[in-house]
Each structure stands twice: as structure tokens, then as C-alpha cells.
Write a protein that holds these residues in place. Sequence first.
Motif, PDB file in Angstrom:
ATOM      1  N   HIS A  29       0.801  -1.218   0.000  1.00 62.28           N
ATOM      2  CA  HIS A  29       0.000   0.000   0.000  1.00 62.28           C
ATOM      3  C   HIS A  29       0.843   1.281   0.000  1.00 62.28           C
ATOM      4  O   HIS A  29       0.444   2.288  -0.573  1.00 62.28           O
ATOM      5  CB  HIS A  29      -0.962   0.006   1.197  1.00 62.28           C
ATOM      6  CG  HIS A  29      -2.135  -0.889   0.989  1.00 62.28           C
ATOM      7  ND1 HIS A  29      -2.104  -2.224   1.305  1.00 62.28           N
ATOM      8  CD2 HIS A  29      -3.352  -0.648   0.468  1.00 62.28           C
ATOM      9  CE1 HIS A  29      -3.258  -2.771   1.004  1.00 62.28           C
ATOM     10  NE2 HIS A  29      -4.043  -1.843   0.485  1.00 62.28           N
ATOM     11  N   THR A  30       1.991   1.235   0.653  1.00 64.28           N
ATOM     12  CA  THR A  30       2.811   2.449   0.758  1.00 64.28           C
ATOM     13  C   THR A  30       3.917   2.501  -0.288  1.00 64.28           C
ATOM     14  O   THR A  30       4.504   3.557  -0.503  1.00 64.28           O
ATOM     15  CB  THR A  30       3.464   2.548   2.149  1.00 64.28           C
ATOM     16  OG1 THR A  30       4.378   1.447   2.328  1.00 64.28           O
ATOM     17  CG2 THR A  30       2.422   2.568   3.250  1.00 64.28           C
ATOM     18  N   HIS A  31       4.235   1.370  -0.875  1.00 65.77           N
ATOM     19  CA  HIS A  31       5.332   1.253  -1.842  1.00 65.77           C
ATOM     20  C   HIS A  31       6.666   1.649  -1.204  1.00 65.77           C
ATOM     21  O   HIS A  31       7.553   2.168  -1.873  1.00 65.77           O
ATOM     22  CB  HIS A  31       5.052   2.077  -3.107  1.00 65.77           C
ATOM     23  CG  HIS A  31       3.748   1.732  -3.731  1.00 65.77           C
ATOM     24  ND1 HIS A  31       3.535   0.544  -4.396  1.00 65.77           N
ATOM     25  CD2 HIS A  31       2.562   2.403  -3.762  1.00 65.77           C
ATOM     26  CE1 HIS A  31       2.290   0.494  -4.828  1.00 65.77           C
ATOM     27  NE2 HIS A  31       1.674   1.603  -4.458  1.00 65.77           N
ATOM     28  N   GLU A  32       6.776   1.411   0.102  1.00 65.95           N
ATOM     29  CA  GLU A  32       8.014   1.681   0.835  1.00 65.95           C
ATOM     30  C   GLU A  32       8.354   0.480   1.696  1.00 65.95           C
ATOM     31  O   GLU A  32       7.464  -0.247   2.147  1.00 65.95           O
ATOM     32  CB  GLU A  32       7.835   2.921   1.715  1.00 65.95           C
ATOM     33  CG  GLU A  32       7.460   4.129   0.905  1.00 65.95           C
ATOM     34  CD  GLU A  32       7.966   5.418   1.502  1.00 65.95           C
ATOM     35  OE1 GLU A  32       8.693   5.362   2.509  1.00 65.95           O
ATOM     36  OE2 GLU A  32       7.637   6.463   0.944  1.00 65.95           O
ATOM     37  N   THR A  33       9.639   0.303   1.935  1.00 70.00           N
ATOM     38  CA  THR A  33      10.095  -0.784   2.780  1.00 70.00           C
ATOM     39  C   THR A  33       9.761  -0.491   4.238  1.00 70.00           C
ATOM     40  O   THR A  33      10.005   0.612   4.734  1.00 70.00           O
ATOM     41  CB  THR A  33      11.618  -0.982   2.622  1.00 70.00           C
ATOM     42  OG1 THR A  33      11.902  -1.251   1.259  1.00 70.00           O
ATOM     43  CG2 THR A  33      12.122  -2.108   3.487  1.00 70.00           C
ATOM     44  N   VAL A  34       9.189  -1.472   4.900  1.00 72.51           N
ATOM     45  CA  VAL A  34       8.878  -1.333   6.324  1.00 72.51           C
ATOM     46  C   VAL A  34      10.147  -1.598   7.121  1.00 72.51           C
ATOM     47  O   VAL A  34      10.863  -2.559   6.877  1.00 72.51           O
ATOM     48  CB  VAL A  34       7.770  -2.336   6.745  1.00 72.51           C
ATOM     49  CG1 VAL A  34       7.584  -2.337   8.250  1.00 72.51           C
ATOM     50  CG2 VAL A  34       6.485  -2.008   6.026  1.00 72.51           C
ATOM     51  N   ARG A  35      10.425  -0.713   8.057  1.00 75.54           N
ATOM     52  CA  ARG A  35      11.600  -0.866   8.917  1.00 75.54           C
ATOM     53  C   ARG A  35      11.166  -0.937  10.365  1.00 75.54           C
ATOM     54  O   ARG A  35      10.150  -0.370  10.744  1.00 75.54           O
ATOM     55  CB  ARG A  35      12.549   0.303   8.733  1.00 75.54           C
ATOM     56  CG  ARG A  35      13.044   0.466   7.305  1.00 75.54           C
ATOM     57  CD  ARG A  35      14.137   1.520   7.201  1.00 75.54           C
ATOM     58  NE  ARG A  35      14.416   1.889   5.831  1.00 75.54           N
ATOM     59  CZ  ARG A  35      15.075   1.147   4.967  1.00 75.54           C
ATOM     60  NH1 ARG A  35      15.513  -0.038   5.323  1.00 75.54           N
ATOM     61  NH2 ARG A  35      15.299   1.565   3.744  1.00 75.54           N
ATOM     62  N   GLY A  36      11.935  -1.639  11.168  1.00 77.39           N
ATOM     63  CA  GLY A  36      11.700  -1.675  12.600  1.00 77.39           C
ATOM     64  C   GLY A  36      10.712  -2.742  13.048  1.00 77.39           C
ATOM     65  O   GLY A  36      10.352  -2.779  14.217  1.00 77.39           O
ATOM     66  N   MET A  37      10.276  -3.594  12.156  1.00 80.72           N
ATOM     67  CA  MET A  37       9.403  -4.698  12.543  1.00 80.72           C
ATOM     68  C   MET A  37      10.181  -5.987  12.348  1.00 80.72           C
ATOM     69  O   MET A  37      10.689  -6.242  11.270  1.00 80.72           O
ATOM     70  CB  MET A  37       8.134  -4.743  11.705  1.00 80.72           C
ATOM     71  CG  MET A  37       7.148  -3.695  11.994  1.00 80.72           C
ATOM     72  SD  MET A  37       5.648  -4.063  11.044  1.00 80.72           S
ATOM     73  CE  MET A  37       4.491  -3.061  11.906  1.00 80.72           C
ATOM     74  N   GLU A  38      10.227  -6.793  13.397  1.00 81.33           N
ATOM     75  CA  GLU A  38      10.895  -8.086  13.262  1.00 81.33           C
ATOM     76  C   GLU A  38       9.960  -9.042  12.551  1.00 81.33           C
ATOM     77  O   GLU A  38       8.798  -9.169  12.898  1.00 81.33           O
ATOM     78  CB  GLU A  38      11.252  -8.638  14.632  1.00 81.33           C
ATOM     79  CG  GLU A  38      12.329  -7.844  15.311  1.00 81.33           C
ATOM     80  CD  GLU A  38      12.761  -8.479  16.618  1.00 81.33           C
ATOM     81  OE1 GLU A  38      12.644  -9.710  16.744  1.00 81.33           O
ATOM     82  OE2 GLU A  38      13.197  -7.737  17.497  1.00 81.33           O
ATOM     83  N   VAL A  39      10.471  -9.661  11.526  1.00 81.27           N
ATOM     84  CA  VAL A  39       9.673 -10.625  10.770  1.00 81.27           C
ATOM     85  C   VAL A  39      10.348 -11.964  10.836  1.00 81.27           C
ATOM     86  O   VAL A  39      11.504 -12.098  10.828  1.00 81.27           O
ATOM     87  CB  VAL A  39       9.503 -10.173   9.298  1.00 81.27           C
ATOM     88  CG1 VAL A  39       8.699 -11.181   8.542  1.00 81.27           C
ATOM     89  CG2 VAL A  39       8.852  -8.828   9.253  1.00 81.27           C
TER      90      VAL A  39
END
Length: 88
Positions: free
Chosen positions: A78-88
Motif C-alpha cells: 500500500h505504501t510502496h516503501e520498505t517497512v523498517r523496525g518490525m521483526e519478521v
Amino acid sequence: MSKNWNVQMSITELDRVTMCEARLTGKNGVTLVGEGSARANPADENVPAIGDELAAARALSDLAHQLLHTAVMDIEAHTHETVRGMEV
């Protein structure tokens, strides 16, 4: 608005190995499946309830990681940006 997501857990035991499958249904009809297992040490007392607890906790942990990964992928779509700060 209220939503219901359901988790069904199936636990099986074979010898001293306990397996658990946790199935989450509810998000747009999509099902995620987490798996966990526990193996009793042959030298330990046989307490099946402990194996159930460990296998279930591991299956739920696996399921939680999958759900977090799905959320990250949805955010990025949805944002077309890389998510940072979430552990996956």
C-alpha cells in the motif's frame, strides 16, 4: 464493527514427540498455518501436558511470525516503501 478470527489447534502425539498445528482463519478467508513440536528427552519423566504446551506455544509463535510477515507485505504493497523496525 467487530471481526472474528479463529484459531484451531490440533495436537498429536507419537511416542515422545508432540506436534501441533495452529490454523488461523478469518482474514478475507485466508488460512495461515503455524507448526510446532516438542520432543521429550528419554531420560525425563513422561508428562504429555508439557509437550502439548511447548508444541502449542511453538505453533502459535510460528503463526504470529507469519501474520506479522503478512502485515508487513500488506503495508509495503500500500505504501510502496520498505517497512523498517518490525521483526519478521
